[in-house]
Design an enzyme around this catalytic site. Structure first.
Site, PDB file in Angstrom:
ATOM      1  N   THR A   1      27.201  27.533   3.705  1.00  0.00           N
ATOM      2  CA  THR A   1      26.826  27.743   5.103  1.00  0.00           C
ATOM      3  C   THR A   1      27.569  26.794   6.032  1.00  0.00           C
ATOM      4  OG1 THR A   1      24.666  28.583   4.489  1.00  0.00           O
ATOM      5  CG2 THR A   1      24.837  27.673   6.691  1.00  0.00           C
TER       6      THR A   1
ATOM      7  N   THR B   1      24.249  25.032   0.004  1.00  0.00           N
ATOM      8  CA  THR B   1      23.060  24.261  -0.376  1.00  0.00           C
ATOM      9  C   THR B   1      22.286  24.890  -1.537  1.00  0.00           C
ATOM     10  OG1 THR B   1      21.704  25.381   1.277  1.00  0.00           O
ATOM     11  CG2 THR B   1      22.785  23.322   1.947  1.00  0.00           C
ATOM     12  N   ASP B   2      22.499  26.207  -1.787  1.00  0.00           N
ATOM     13  CA  ASP B   2      21.694  26.889  -2.812  1.00  0.00           C
ATOM     14  C   ASP B   2      21.822  26.231  -4.188  1.00  0.00           C
ATOM     15  OD1 ASP B   2      21.070  28.643  -0.806  1.00  0.00           O
ATOM     16  OD2 ASP B   2      22.074  30.391  -1.681  1.00  0.00           O
TER      17      ASP B   2
ATOM     18  N   SER C   1      27.364  29.365  -2.343  1.00  0.00           N
ATOM     19  CA  SER C   1      27.161  28.646  -3.611  1.00  0.00           C
ATOM     20  C   SER C   1      26.271  29.418  -4.581  1.00  0.00           C
ATOM     21  CB  SER C   1      26.647  27.231  -3.369  1.00  0.00           C
ATOM     22  OG  SER C   1      25.295  27.236  -3.012  1.00  0.00           O
TER      23      SER C   1
ATOM     24  N   GLU D   1       0.482  19.727 -25.161  1.00  0.00           N
ATOM     25  CA  GLU D   1      -0.324  20.845 -25.682  1.00  0.00           C
ATOM     26  C   GLU D   1       0.481  21.677 -26.679  1.00  0.00           C
ATOM     27  OE1 GLU D   1      -3.090  23.064 -22.971  1.00  0.00           O
ATOM     28  OE2 GLU D   1      -2.051  21.887 -21.457  1.00  0.00           O
TER      29      GLU D   1
ATOM     30  N   LYS E   1      16.612  21.371  -3.697  1.00  0.00           N
ATOM     31  CA  LYS E   1      16.364  22.122  -2.457  1.00  0.00           C
ATOM     32  C   LYS E   1      14.920  22.622  -2.481  1.00  0.00           C
ATOM     33  CE  LYS E   1      18.313  25.749   0.455  1.00  0.00           C
ATOM     34  NZ  LYS E   1      19.363  26.748   0.679  1.00  0.00           N
TER      35      LYS E   1
ATOM     36  N   TYR F   1      24.680  35.943   8.803  1.00  0.00           N
ATOM     37  CA  TYR F   1      25.966  35.252   8.806  1.00  0.00           C
ATOM     38  C   TYR F   1      26.582  35.370   7.423  1.00  0.00           C
ATOM     39  CZ  TYR F   1      23.938  31.425   6.131  1.00  0.00           C
ATOM     40  OH  TYR F   1      23.347  30.696   5.155  1.00  0.00           O
TER      41      TYR F   1
HETATM   42  N1  ASP Z   1      23.797  30.667   0.521  1.00  0.00           N
HETATM   43  C1  ASP Z   1      24.361  29.484   1.112  1.00  0.00           C
HETATM   44  C2  ASP Z   1      25.110  28.757   0.016  1.00  0.00           C
HETATM   45  O1  ASP Z   1      24.492  28.145  -0.810  1.00  0.00           O
HETATM   46  C3  ASP Z   1      23.320  28.636   1.724  1.00  0.00           C
HETATM   47  C4  ASP Z   1      23.771  27.320   2.302  1.00  0.00           C
HETATM   48  O2  ASP Z   1      24.872  26.873   2.135  1.00  0.00           O
HETATM   49  O3  ASP Z   1      22.942  26.674   2.979  1.00  0.00           O
HETATM   50  O4  ASP Z   1      26.302  28.816  -0.035  1.00  0.00           O
END
Ligand code: ASP
Length: 347
Positions: free
Chosen positions: A32, A110-111, A78, A304, A183, A45
């Protein structure tokens, strides 16, 4: 006279080197932070549309504090991250840090940032700063967080205190250790947390403060050597739930998986039929690591579940996606189960 001349040259050189800006490589992979949409308030986007040069040009302030060099490793969301990019990235980071780079900043979606961060934490052999950064809002959105996150990431990369901390993730003014960070929110800018330990530092408009140091083996002290890893074995994650059934365990085994990370309920407890299927998988040579879908806390060995009887390993307190990364790297290195369990307790 000659020695006076020599002394002056030495002092001048020292001063020049002392004031020389550090060299920071920005390796862009997509996400992103490199994404764009059609309007400031548009929720739709596409990730990975902006190139590394444009990312750098958007934050001219970083050129004042470092000599910036950019490289495009990939330009993908990602969610498309894969073994090939990981191996390429680890090798490139190793090369750069062995040469003129004083630090590396990796822009990433971020993924799966936490998985890449942990993979590099296990495979890069350097104590120089390695900083991962991304954004939750794409570059064309109102209040895009990418530019300030990138500015902060470069500041963390040039900070002497970042040496020896392993790979860190810089997002939303916080510094997190690769092993701990995850995340936790689908869209909020404060999505990255370290549930088991907390953040290790903060970075506020470039001002870096550390509060903690990661103690598990990483980078230079990691037991793994990327030079010996040509490919990564298949490891699957199986998510457990009430009224479960063993079809996914059986399908993974049939598909030739080498390892299973079982995201069990609570303290890593599988449904009875899943437990038996996992036991059968072990008998068939698959390495099964018992983990939890909870996302924090240790999966207790012999809680367990009788791990010895079934031949299971446990994940300590790694979340399932990180346990998968460690098991892949471990299986690429050895098939000794005792050794693999030791890796989980030390890395
Ligand atoms: N889908 C995006 C990625 O992981 C989300 C992000 O970058 O925040 O590339």
């Amino acid at each position: 006279m000659r020695s006076l001349f020599k002394a002056i040259i030495t002092i001048l050189l020292g001063v020049t080197v002392g004031f020389a800006k550090p060299t920071i490589y920005i390796l862009a992979t997509g996400g992103t932070i490199a994404g764009s949409g059609s309007g400031e308030l548009d929720t739709a986007y596409t990730s990975g549309t902006v190139t590394v040069d444009k990312l750098i040009a958007a934050v001219p302030e970083i050129n004042k504090i470092a000599t910036i060099k950019g490289e495009q490793i990939s330009n993908i969301g990602s969610q498309e991250m894969n073994n090939e990019v990981w191996l390429k990235l680890a090798k490139r980071v190793n090369e750069l840090l062995a040469k003129d780079a004083d630090g590396v900043v990796i822009t990433h979606g971020t993924d799966t940032m936490e998985e890449t961060a942990y993979f590099l934490n296990l495979t890069v052999k350097s104590d120089k700063p390695i900083v991962m950064v991304g954004a939750m809002r794409n570059s064309s959105s109102l209040s895009a967080d990418g530019p300030l996150n990138l500015f902060n990431a470069v500041n963390v990369a040039i900070d002497k205190q970042s040496k020896g901390k392993g790979v860190v993730v810089v997002m939303n003014d916080e510094i997190h250790a690769a092993r701990e960070v995850t995340k936790t929110h689908t869209s909020g800018v404060d999505t990255f947390k370290s549930p088991n330990s907390g953040k290790i530092g903060t970075v506020f408009y470039g001002k870096v403060k550390y509060y903690m140091t990661p103690t598990r083996k990483h980078t230079k002290t990691s037991d793994f050597n990327i030079a010996n890893i040509k490919e990564l074995p298949k490891v699957d994650i199986i998510y457990n739930h009430s009224n479960d059934n063993p079809i996914f365990v059986n399908a993974a085994v049939k598909d030739g998986t080498k390892g299973i990370i079982n995201a069990g309920m609570g303290n890593g407890n599988p449904y009875p039929s899943v437990l038996e299927a996992l036991g059968d998988a072990v008998k068939g040579g698959v390495v099964v690591v018992r983990d939890s879908r909870v996302g924090s806390g240790e999966t207790t060995m012999d809680g367990e579940v009788d791990d010895k009887k079934y031949g299971f390993l446990t994940s300590d307190n790694l979340n399932v996606q990180k346990a998968r990364v460690l098991l892949m790297v471990a299986l690429a290195t050895t098939d000794d189960k005792e050794k693999i369990q030791e890796y989980f307790l030390t890395h």
